[in-house]
Design an enzyme around this catalytic site. Structure first.
Site, PDB file in Angstrom:
ATOM      1  N   GLU A   1       0.098 -23.760   2.277  1.00 25.34           N
ATOM      2  CA  GLU A   1       1.259 -23.681   1.392  1.00 25.34           C
ATOM      3  C   GLU A   1       2.522 -24.193   2.071  1.00 25.34           C
ATOM      4  O   GLU A   1       3.315 -24.937   1.461  1.00 25.34           O
ATOM      5  CB  GLU A   1       1.433 -22.238   0.918  1.00 25.34           C
ATOM      6  CG  GLU A   1       0.335 -21.817  -0.059  1.00 25.34           C
ATOM      7  CD  GLU A   1       0.275 -20.324  -0.322  1.00 25.34           C
ATOM      8  OE1 GLU A   1      -0.411 -19.940  -1.283  1.00 25.34           O
ATOM      9  OE2 GLU A   1       0.902 -19.557   0.421  1.00 25.34           O
TER      10      GLU A   1
ATOM     11  N   ALA B   1      -2.406  -8.522  -0.655  1.00 26.30           N
ATOM     12  CA  ALA B   1      -1.613  -7.537  -1.380  1.00 26.30           C
ATOM     13  C   ALA B   1      -2.427  -6.728  -2.399  1.00 26.30           C
ATOM     14  O   ALA B   1      -2.293  -5.497  -2.450  1.00 26.30           O
ATOM     15  CB  ALA B   1      -0.432  -8.228  -2.054  1.00 26.30           C
TER      16      ALA B   1
ATOM     17  N   GLY C   1       0.802  -1.213   0.000  1.00 23.36           N
ATOM     18  CA  GLY C   1       0.000   0.000   0.000  1.00 23.36           C
ATOM     19  C   GLY C   1       0.835   1.264   0.000  1.00 23.36           C
ATOM     20  O   GLY C   1       0.579   2.204  -0.769  1.00 23.36           O
TER      21      GLY C   1
END
Length: 431
Positions: free
Chosen positions: A178, A323, A22
């Site tokens: 993951e 993100a 950001g």
């Protein structure tokens, strides 16, 4: 709304705290604005956090997912970069203070200070179960994983050896899934033939999720596929029982104990102290409850974005802490700041556009959900890889990551399998 005007003696002063997605997106979109921008971060690098777990599991090197902030901003003449830690905001004087005593004035302030892992009131668990938010976290976890195999190779006691070869992931979100899948690949494929006493393929990888399914942000069929794909890799998945204790010998959950020497935490986050600095309302994990235009309540000159903020998403709950959302917020506040500088004070509510959800399971499977299309398996894995390569910074990094993934897919070898740290206790016992 209070109008934002340049100070009498200088151009408009914008301070951005945090060089994540950001913060950098806001800087990029204001690079030609008639203002002085100061970007402050406690680290000198921007981190591509979605691939941080691949550093923790020896797939990628740290330099492939992190870039010096000064280098990224070197061509922006209106931007000054400072390495420092912010420890407070004086909203009356409009200044931020650093841990080393410096005071930096602002006309507009952007807080994009991110979040850390949270242990739901059990911070004493952190030494036993590190989280994964920084490069330091990733290299610590990588060391613990690789050291566990080394210790198992030297351990004559079968029971103790089994503890070293047991890896526990706490949390069934994308990071937990993951990491668990990649550790399973590491044990069963990458390390094959490297040891003489142990069989790395005998390692036990356990994922514990307190909720009813893994990947709860995905549809039920995608969650079910992810669970099946993990189990196909040899991962044991426990659902519906949160961890109740975490200690040096392992974890406890659902009335049972599991002895393990390597535990990784991916079950929760805690925002930075930004809400306390501003004395404004926060949600249960400390994120500032911002206005529709991403400003802090009562402070139109202060924007709060990314993991530091909780943002209403119409009738769909809140904007996810990912993100792409942070980047969209960075673009939005840049447009708002530009408009205010030319006298446009009209309300500019933030509207989030969700591009989809992606998660990988090992090196050959993934799930992707873009709403209009859902994919799983090998095709989804390729799409996941292409999406992440696209968002990396620089041609060199894109090529390096693509070649690393291709080599791992073909050969199973991971070149970043390096032990580079020791615990303080290990250092003390080293001759």
């Amino acid at each position: 709304m209070t109008e934002i005007q340049p100070s009498a003696s200088t151009r408009h002063r914008l301070v951005i705290v945090g060089g994540g997605f950001g913060g950098l997106e806001a800087v990029h979109n204001l690079r030609n604005a008639d203002m002085d921008i100061t970007l402050i971060d406690q680290r000198n690098h921007h981190l591509f956090q979605p691939l941080l777990y691949q550093v923790a599991t020896s797939t990628l090197a740290t330099s492939e997912i992190a870039w010096p902030i000064r280098h990224l901003l070197r061509k922006y003449k209106n931007v000054k970069t400072l390495l420092g830690t912010i420890d407070g905001v004086d909203t009356a004087a409009r200044t931020v203070s650093t841990a080393d005593g410096e005071t930096i004035p602002y006309d507009t302030l952007v807080l994009a200070t991110g979040a850390r892992h949270a242990y739901f009131g059990h911070d004493d668990w952190e030494p036993f179960a590190p989280g994964l938010k920084t490069l330091e976290d990733a290299t610590t976890i990588r060391r613990r994983i690789l050291t566990a195999f080394e210790k198992a190779e030297r351990e004559p006691d079968p029971a103790k050896r089994a503890e070293y070869l047991t890896f526990v992931m706490i949390g069934g979100g994308p990071t937990g899934v993951e990491v668990a899948g990649t550790i399973a690949d590491l044990a069963r494929d990458t390390l094959k033939g490297d040891f003489r006493v142990i069989d790395p393929a005998s390692a036990r990888v356990v994922l514990i999720e307190g909720g009813p399914r893994v990947l709860p942000a995905f549809s039920e069929d995608m969650s079910a596929y992810a669970k099946q794909a993990l189990e196909k890799l040899g991962v044991t998945v426990h659902l519906g029982n949160p961890v109740t204790e975490c200690h040096t010998d392992g974890v406890e959950f659902g009335g049972q104990s599991l002895r393990a020497q390597t535990i990784i935490w991916a079950a929760g986050v805690q925002a930075s102290p930004a809400a306390k600095w501003l004395n404004v309302p926060a949600d249960r994990v400390g994120r500032v409850v911002v206005n529709a235009d991403l400003t802090a309540p009562g402070y139109p000159e202060i924007f709060v974005i990314g993991d530091t903020a909780t943002v209403a998403n119409g009738g769909k709950g809140t904007v996810p802490g990912i993100a792409p959302a942070a980047k969209q917020q960075g673009v939005h506040i840049a447009k708002t700041i530009k408009a205010r500088l030319v006298g446009d004070q009209s309300p500019r509510p933030f509207v989030y556009h969700h591009d989809g959800d992606l998660a990988t399971i090992g090196k050959r499977a993934a799930v992707t959900d873009f709403g209009w299309i859902k994919l799983k398996g090998y095709i989804a894995w390729w799409l996941w890889g292409l999406a992440h390569i696209y968002f990396l910074i620089g041609l060199r990094n894109r090529l390096a990551v693509a070649l690393s993934w291709l080599w791992i897919s073909v050969s199973g070898a991971r070149s970043a399998r390096l032990i580079t740290q020791k615990d303080a206790a290990e250092e003390a016992n080293t001759p």
